[in-house]
Design an enzyme around this catalytic site. Structure first.
Site, PDB file in Angstrom:
ATOM      1  N   ASP A   1       0.824  -1.190  -0.379  1.00 42.20           N
ATOM      2  CA  ASP A   1       0.131  -0.255  -0.403  1.00 42.20           C
ATOM      3  C   ASP A   1       0.992   1.356   0.016  1.00 42.20           C
ATOM      4  OD1 ASP A   1      -2.316   1.863   0.333  1.00 42.20           O
ATOM      5  OD2 ASP A   1      -1.870   1.637   2.169  1.00 42.20           O
TER       6      ASP A   1
ATOM      7  N   PHE B   1     -16.833  12.767   3.144  1.00 42.05           N
ATOM      8  CA  PHE B   1     -16.147  12.264   1.903  1.00 42.05           C
ATOM      9  C   PHE B   1     -16.981  11.000   2.186  1.00 42.05           C
ATOM     10  CE2 PHE B   1     -12.609   9.267   0.645  1.00 42.05           C
ATOM     11  CZ  PHE B   1     -12.320  10.698  -0.420  1.00 42.05           C
TER      12      PHE B   1
ATOM     13  N   ALA C   1      -6.007  -0.388   6.933  1.00 40.98           N
ATOM     14  CA  ALA C   1      -6.918   0.285   6.900  1.00 40.98           C
ATOM     15  C   ALA C   1      -8.107  -0.157   6.129  1.00 40.98           C
ATOM     16  CB  ALA C   1      -6.936   1.945   6.657  1.00 40.98           C
ATOM     17  N   ASN C   2      -7.842  -0.308   4.901  1.00 44.81           N
ATOM     18  CA  ASN C   2      -8.637  -0.588   3.455  1.00 44.81           C
ATOM     19  C   ASN C   2      -7.729  -1.922   2.637  1.00 44.81           C
ATOM     20  OD1 ASN C   2      -6.417   0.817   2.404  1.00 44.81           O
ATOM     21  ND2 ASN C   2      -7.860   1.973   1.429  1.00 44.81           N
TER      22      ASN C   2
END
Length: 1271
Positions: free
Chosen positions: A499, A629, A889-890
């Site tokens: 990432d 967002f 996180a993702n």
């Protein structure tokens, strides 16, 4: 009759299901079989659920089944067995409307809702209900119910089953359920808790003891006891008890930890709104989908998944995402109340994944809530129990997929071969015993004994030791592992995905500068916006208001980017307290204001003084509505009102391309594209701002219900904010180490494409001289086929006048530069870059191009979390061993799917990842690979050693059987305990080598070098044992040993003064010269192969640095030499060895020395030098530039090795080389690859079915696309 159905179709846990009913005659037959086999058949049926069902039941339809047999459709093809139960319920569907109190009339399974009736008739209606029989079964904590409509078993997950629209959530499901309705739904959804049952020690013990391995040990112990080998049997029982106890303790501890983690906050008290608008207190375990719960203002831990229908919440979701930044959750938009002009097209079906900005997930911590006075913060329960996001996470831990790794498959194959060898010995010993007229009891015991010798009982414990040591070393360097079996797999990694943000680069962004726009043109860039002249500009107002920051305990908290942007303005943010909010009939807006020192000071006149006073009290902006967002929309916006102004303003911030598309064309500068590209190429993160004055008719109430699209249109472009994302200092060095080790590196990020390419160049992932080809894929539109436009990103270190002809000689190499030292001109190398959108189009329309692209794909930008997982799967499909490193996180899905996922999240809450690093940078990746390689080589060493140990012992016993002798009880004990266990547990202690080398260890036991090593060592040991056995019988002093024999003192042997009857005769004929010779030779052989197999460089530290191993080997050598040259009667009697002449002892020592020399020469010189040189080409993972005519040597050796072993087991099967190597060869001879700049590849429609050959004259691999050169 065949009635196979598929459940969970298209999902990860898709399974085939077949129905069965118990059959009496089959049961009777099995009962007889169990009795006849002494219970062994029962064990076999316990190990094989599919055999059990087929042996005791007959097939029936799934609908009528009493028992269902399920088989997973993935590559593991695992079998599961479940009992079908029946429950009585008033309806067939949890959403049937049995009650007038609820407004929910939607029905899922085609049942018509009952007409509403007055409350007094409810009991009467319930009395009229005929209870229905509902068939269901439970598997992996999930209940499957029979559905007449689907004619299959289905899972009720929750409110989403109804496919309700967002407006229906508000209109039909936000008023609450009556108690009857709630109880009826609870029949189907069960109690709302994630129950991790900790099995009792007895249950775990039975499960552990019934493991085939322990049953084999039990069989061995009974056999040895029958043969009076009590000590050895007792030692094995002791080892097994210790092993079982350790295993039980570990399993129990893991269950207890998981239970505590889940149970910590799973049961709380909640306020539930009933259908008559009453609020009642209830336990969270009573909640069902459709209940409306009140979120308390002081926060709570969510006991279920629920969607907010009023108010907003600030939530810490680190439990699920690993991201500690609090997230603001807003209420689900109600399109029906919203702007009518937008039409109802925005009224989409509610889905937790799409509407996660409005969904509170189970296990997450609601920190605080914001609410209207008189209106509570309410949420509709969507999913409960194991159906929740947290429940799915816990299920994935409780029921993990098996790790499929070649090493383990090969290990079973190897054991089968050992069993085959044991079979030969079994037949040999029976034949020999019959010829020599041995009693039947002895024949049975001795022939079965051969099997227990050949399949070593200590093998699993020995194999686990290396992994346990590696896990301990990883923990020492701050890497925690929840899946120890994966450590070995990490030794094979040849590609790592990273990432970008927070992994390769620093987490936070620094504001580099701002570039405002005035009169449709960019002004010069400014370092910051903290200026008096800008304090009242729309640009700064946008920076100060367009964010999702909130104050938690007086500290500003929120997205790091928002935080940096707001801090750069120097403004102050104030939120209304609960007391202030309750005084008003609506939410008090969050207010921002500039600091006093930024406002103009009163210096000149009174007029200025008045202006200053007015400013001090007057200039503040209230944030009236926030559209959070959204990664799908790539933007966020707010509606604000400046104090004293009548009209409201809308501010927008987001990805520059998106913001520009929402602005009036005449406000966007003409050079917008070039300016943006210039920044992104330098690696900056760019955010665009826009503003619009709203119409005066938009009142506060209308704004609360207006549609987002209505606000975010016809904006005026304000300018750009340029953020800098610095590389972590360790990143370039680590990537260089991986590149040198021929491990490919790939970037997978949610950031902008050009920024990602720039970062990839900065950190060395893309060397400066390499080309980057961007693949822009467009989906089919207006009858046109999908197409890919190829463009070359500008090359910073080269002029763009590279001749087209040069591009055709591209070498298929990404990292490997080691072979370019010979002065030959290196062909140009290239990398592909693509966005998430392009990836989605290519995945759907260019399936056969996808694998070619990932062969050189280095940058994947704007990737959604599920696309990251898809990319990992595609890379795995071309036989890469893929590592993934992200900040959790993702990246959860990708971390879990990769062969080795390592999360940099400090929160050990990212349970999804097999590895978690405490060091928040990528330096943990090479460490993990090094430890993985060391653990893998250790596994090979131990396996080879254990195989040799059993074969050496097998050879000794087989030779002794030929003279009707055997090894003694204490000889077995000495060999198995003192030599084998000591050596096995210390030879696994070698630490990893200090750096990554360019070659990988073999992936399986069935590889040429490993097989060559094992087979040659077996032949050497066989040769020397046979030599010693035959040689001793040729000695002049040799005779049939009797208790009166004394070869040490030949003259005394004639003295027959002792009566034979006085000396105890040896029943088993253990004491003899052949036994003593073979005992010494074999004992030394175990130590020789242990030293030979205990490899050091290039994957482990050399063995001489492993002092426990050196100490134990030296001690054993010293002891053996001592008893060989200085016999001690007590030890000789204990080990049942006899005295042999000194000359023969020297001969034994000579045989041992020659044996050691031959073993070392074959293993180190022939295998390590000659064979590794041959296979070296296979391990250059970076350079796949192999000519199609000559396959790499490893491939052929692997095929040969596998063929040999499989032919031993009666199967022949060729093993293909890695798929990516085939692709590299194809690509290297394809003249159209890589695509030329400014060309387009277009998808072809599939050929008509009757004429499959009509694909035209293109080559087969290009069957579904064609290349068009742009004019």
């Amino acid at each position: 009759m065949e009635d196979l159905k598929i459940i969970n179709k298209g999902l990860e846990d898709e399974m085939e299901i077949g129905g069965y009913r118990p059959c009496r005659w089959k049961l009777a037959l099995v009962g007889v079989g169990v009795v006849c086999s002494g219970g062994f058949l029962l064990l076999l049926l316990y190990w094989m659920p599919e055999w059990c069902v087929k042996a005791t039941c007959s097939r029936t339809t799934v609908k009528d089944a009493d028992m269902v047999l399920l088989r997973s459709t993935d590559e593991f093809k695992r079998w599961f067995l479940a009992k079908v139960r029946v429950m009585l319920a008033p309806g067939r569907n949890p959403f049937d409307n049995l009650d007038s109190q609820t407004t929910s009339t939607a029905v899922a399974n085609g049942h018509t809702p009952h007409s509403p009736s007055p409350p007094q008739e409810i009991r009467h209606i319930y009395a009229e209900y005929q209870p229905m029989q509902i068939r269901y079964f439970t598997l992996h904590s999930t209940k499957y119910y029979w559905s007449d409509t689907a004619q299959n078993f289905v899972v009720f997950t929750g409110l989403e089953d109804l496919e309700v629209s967002c407006s229906a959530v508000h209109s039909k499901h936000s008023t609450g359920l009556s108690r009857n309705q709630q109880e009826y739904r609870r029949l189907f959804f069960g109690v709302n808790e994630i129950a991790v049952k900790v099995p009792s020690v007895f249950k775990l013990l039975i499960k552990e003891v019934l493991n085939p391995f322990y049953i084999f040990q039990l069989f061995s112990v009974i056999l040895w006891s029958a043969d009076e080998y009590y000590y050895y049997a007792a030692a094995i029982v002791f080892m097994s008890v210790v092993s079982i106890a350790t295993s039980l303790y570990t399993i129990k501890k893991q269950y207890v930890m998981l239970h505590d983690m889940v149970a910590a906050h799973s049961i709380v008290r909640v306020s539930v709104i009933r259908a008559n608008n009453e609020i009642e207190e209830a336990m969270s375990t009573d909640l069902v989908p459709g209940d409306v719960m009140v979120i308390p203002s002081n926060g709570t831990i969510m006991p279920c998944d629920a969607v907010l229908v009023s108010g907003t919440c600030i939530v810490n979701e680190s439990m699920l995402t690993g991201e500690s930044v609090p997230v603001t959750k807003t209420n689900l938009p109600n399109p029906r109340q919203g702007d009518r002009g937008a039409g109802d097209e925005a009224d989409s079906v509610f889905c937790t994944e799409e509407h996660k900005r409005h969904t509170l997930f189970c296990g997450t911590h609601v920190i605080q809530t914001r609410f209207y006075s008189g209106e509570l913060v309410k949420a509709v329960v969507v999913r409960t129990g194991f159906g929740t996001a947290k429940g799915q996470l816990v299920r994935s831990i409780l029921y993990p997929k098996p790790t499929d790794f070649k090493l383990y498959r090969d290990a079973y194959l190897f054991l089968l071969c050992l069993v085959a060898v044991a079979g030969i010995g079994f037949i040999y010993s029976i034949a020999l015993s019959i010829i020599n007229k041995v009693p039947a009891k002895t024949i049975i015991i001795e022939s079965l004994d051969i099997i227990t010798i050949t399949v070593p009982p200590a093998l699993p414990a020995a194999m686990t030791a290396g992994i346990v040591y590696a896990q301990r070393r990883l923990k020492h360097i701050g890497i925690f592992c929840i899946s120890p079996q994966r450590i070995n797999i990490c030794g094979q990694l040849n590609l790592v995905c990273f990432d970008k943000t927070g992994t390769l680069t620093e987490d936070g962004l620094d504001l580099w500068g701002v570039q405002r726009v005035e009169n449709k043109s960019f002004l010069l860039s400014e370092e910051n916006a903290y200026k008096e002249s800008l304090v009242k500009s729309q640009f700064v107002a946008c920076m100060a208001t367009c964010h999702s920051l909130t104050k938690i305990e007086g500290q500003l908290s929120g997205d790091p980017l928002d935080l940096k942007m707001f801090e750069a303005t120097g403004w102050i943010l104030e939120e209304a307290t609960e007391e202030e909010t309750s005084l008003h009939n609506r939410i008090m807006p969050t207010v921002v204001r500039p600091p006093k020192q930024l406002l103009p000071e009163p210096i000149v006149s009174e007029q200025d003084m008045e202006l200053y006073e007015l400013s001090e009290t007057g200039y503040e902006i209230g944030i009236v509505r926030q559209f959070p967002f959204s990664s799908a929309l790539q933007r966020m916006s707010v509606v604000t009102r400046t104090l004293g102004e009548k009209r409201m303003d809308a501010f927008l911030k987001g990805a520059p391309e998106v913001v520009a598309s929402l602005c009036k064309k005449d406000t966007v500068p003409e050079d917008f594209g070039e300016v943006l590209e210039d920044y992104t190429k330098q690696g900056f993160r760019v955010i665009a701002l826009a503003h619009r004055r709203l119409e005066s008719k938009l009142t506060w109430h209308k704004v609360q219900n207006v549609n987002r699209d209505h606000i975010e249109a016809n904006m005026e472009f304000l300018g750009l904010i340029i953020m800098q994302n610095k590389l972590k200092p360790e990143t370039p060095g680590v990537l260089e180490d991986l590149r040198r080790a021929n491990i490919r590196t790939v970037m997978v990020t949610g950031d902008n494409m050009l920024t990602a390419i720039s970062v990839a160049r900065d950190c060395g992932m893309i060397p400066p001289e390499d080309r980057v080809i961007i693949a822009d894929a467009l989906p089919p539109k207006d009858g046109q086929a999908a197409k890919i436009n190829w463009r070359y990103a500008d090359n910073p270190t080269k002029t763009s006048s590279v001749k087209a002809t040069r591009l055709e000689e591209v070498e298929i190499s990404l990292e490997d530069v080691t072979e370019g030292d010979d002065g030959a001109k290196q062909p140009e190398r290239y990398h592909f870059a693509m966005s998430g959108k392009a990836f989605a189009v290519i995945t759907e329309h260019f399936q056969d191009l996808l694998q070619k692209l990932v062969l050189h794909g280095t940058v994947f930008a704007r990737m959604a979390p599920d696309q990251k997982t898809q990319l990992i799967e595609v890379l795995q499909s071309v036989d890469y061993f893929v590592g993934m490193c992200g900040d959790g996180a993702n990246d959860c899905g990708a971390l879990k799917r990769a062969h080795g996922g390592i999360s940099l999240s400090e929160l050990e809450a990212s349970v999804a990842s097999p590895f978690t690093s405490r060091t928040p940078n990528i330096s943990c990746v090479p460490n993990l690979i090094r430890e993985g390689r060391a653990a893998l080589i250790t596994s090979f060493c131990v396996f080879k050693f254990m195989a040799l140990y059993s074969i050496i012992q097998y050879i000794s016993v087989t030779l002794l059987y030929s003279i009707l002798s055997n090894l003694g009880d204490f000889q077995f004990l000495f060999i198995d305990i003192a030599i084998i266990l000591l050596v096995v547990f210390t030879m696994s202690l070698n630490p990893a080598w200090k750096e990554l080398v360019p070659r990988r260890p073999p992936s399986g036991l069935i590889s040429g070098p490993l097989l060559f090593s094992v087979l040659t060592q077996i032949l050497i040991c066989l040769g020397f044992q046979t030599l010693a056995f035959l040689w001793v019988r040729k000695q002049s002093w040799w005779e049939e040993w009797t208790p009166l024999s004394d070869a040490c003192n030949v003259s005394a042997s004639s003295n027959m003064s002792l009566d034979l009857n006085e000396t105890e005769l040896d029943d088993h004929y253990i004491k003899n010269y052949e036994n003593t010779t073979l005992f010494y030779i074999s004992s030394f052989q175990y130590l020789i192969v242990a030293i030979v197999f205990s490899k050091g460089k290039p994957f482990r530290q050399p063995s001489y640095k492993n002092w426990p191993f050196v100490l134990s080997a030296c001690s054993l050598y010293a002891f053996l030499l001592f008893i060989l040259f200085h016999p001690i009667t007590a030890i000789d009697d204990f080990l049942e060895i006899v005295c042999v002449p000194f000359q023969w002892r020297l001969t034994i020592l000579f045989i041992v020395f020659v044996n050691a020399a031959v073993c070392i020469v074959v293993e180190t010189l022939v295998l390590d030098v000659v064979l590794w040189k041959l296979v070296f080409s296979r391990d250059k993972q970076g350079s796949y530039a192999t000519s199609p005519a000559s396959p790499p040597a490893q491939g052929s050796i692997d095929l040969w090795g596998c063929g040999c072993l499989l032919s031993l087991c009666g199967r022949r099967k060729t093993v293909p080389k890695a798929r990516y190597m085939h692709l590299a060869q194809e690509v290297s001879v394809d003249p159209d690859w890589p695509p030329k700049p400014k060309t387009t590849t277009e998808a072809k429609p599939p050929p008509p079915a009757p004429c499959p050959s009509s694909t035209g004259p293109t080559r087969p691999e290009n069957g579904s696309y064609r290349i068009i050169t742009a004019s």
